[in-house]
Design a protein around this motif. Structure first.
Motif, PDB file in Angstrom:
ATOM      1  N   ILE A 119      36.776  45.057  39.498  1.00 20.19           N
ATOM      2  CA  ILE A 119      38.006  45.303  38.747  1.00 20.19           C
ATOM      3  C   ILE A 119      38.826  46.424  39.387  1.00 20.19           C
ATOM      4  O   ILE A 119      40.030  46.291  39.593  1.00 20.19           O
ATOM      5  CB  ILE A 119      37.680  45.640  37.275  1.00 20.19           C
ATOM      6  N   LYS A 120      38.190  47.527  39.717  1.00 27.62           N
ATOM      7  CA  LYS A 120      38.915  48.699  40.225  1.00 27.62           C
ATOM      8  C   LYS A 120      39.417  48.518  41.651  1.00 27.62           C
ATOM      9  O   LYS A 120      40.522  48.920  41.984  1.00 27.62           O
ATOM     10  CB  LYS A 120      38.028  49.940  40.140  1.00 27.62           C
ATOM     11  N   TYR A 121      38.580  47.921  42.524  1.00 21.04           N
ATOM     12  CA  TYR A 121      38.919  47.856  43.945  1.00 21.04           C
ATOM     13  C   TYR A 121      39.229  46.448  44.449  1.00 21.04           C
ATOM     14  O   TYR A 121      39.588  46.273  45.612  1.00 21.04           O
ATOM     15  CB  TYR A 121      37.781  48.439  44.788  1.00 21.04           C
ATOM     16  N   GLY A 122      39.036  45.437  43.611  1.00 17.01           N
ATOM     17  CA  GLY A 122      39.231  44.067  44.067  1.00 17.01           C
ATOM     18  C   GLY A 122      38.189  43.661  45.088  1.00 17.01           C
ATOM     19  O   GLY A 122      38.423  42.797  45.923  1.00 17.01           O
ATOM     20  N   PHE A 123      37.021  44.275  45.015  1.00 20.37           N
ATOM     21  CA  PHE A 123      35.936  44.044  45.971  1.00 20.37           C
ATOM     22  C   PHE A 123      34.877  43.192  45.296  1.00 20.37           C
ATOM     23  O   PHE A 123      34.384  43.525  44.220  1.00 20.37           O
ATOM     24  CB  PHE A 123      35.343  45.388  46.407  1.00 20.37           C
TER      25      PHE A 123
END
Length: 146
Positions: A119-123
């Protein structure tokens, strides 16, 4: 072991790779040894079952399985990496800094962290290796009594 072999076969096939006889021998050797083998140790184990499998085939297969996040190299106090299987994409160790014992544990609460990272990094996490360092009870007790 059969379920893990099927799972690894499925990952290979879904990524456009075949499970050749050499790869099958290598994967089966990893599974029966429960991982934790260096590349050279794996060559020796594989050759017991499939003498015609070459060293470079083992190395290339280890690289492929690593690229597919099915195994990971770990360096626990030695120059040569040992390869471990990532069951369901993860593997966990508790490592004693006193006696260097390694304990495997299967409790995983990292899945929430993986979702947070996505969610935070799109990783998109494909797997993880978790090593926790500290002291086993025996080493801890000997430190206290010194």
């Amino acid at each position: 072991m059969h379920d893990q072999l099927d799972s690894i076969t499925e990952v290979l096939l879904s990524n456009g790779y075949r499970l050749t006889e050499a790869r099958r021998a290598i994967v089966k050797s990893l599974l029966t040894s429960n991982g934790h083998l260096s590349a050279d140790e794996l060559v020796d184990v594989v050759r017991q079952e499939a003498p015609r499998v070459g060293r470079m085939t083992v190395y290339r297969t280890l690289e492929l399985l690593t690229d597919l996040s099915l195994i990971r190299p770990v360096y626990q106090g030695s120059a040569a990496a040992q390869y471990i299987l990532l069951e369901e994409g993860h593997h966990h160790h508790i490592v004693c800094s006193g006696c260097n014992d390694v304990i495997e544990f299967d409790h995983c609460s990292f899945l929430e962290i993986e979702e947070s990272i996505r969610i935070k990094y799109g990783f998109h996490v494909k797997g993880h290796l978790l090593e926790i360092y500290g002291q086993c009870q025996k080493c801890h007790d000997s430190t206290l009594s010194s």
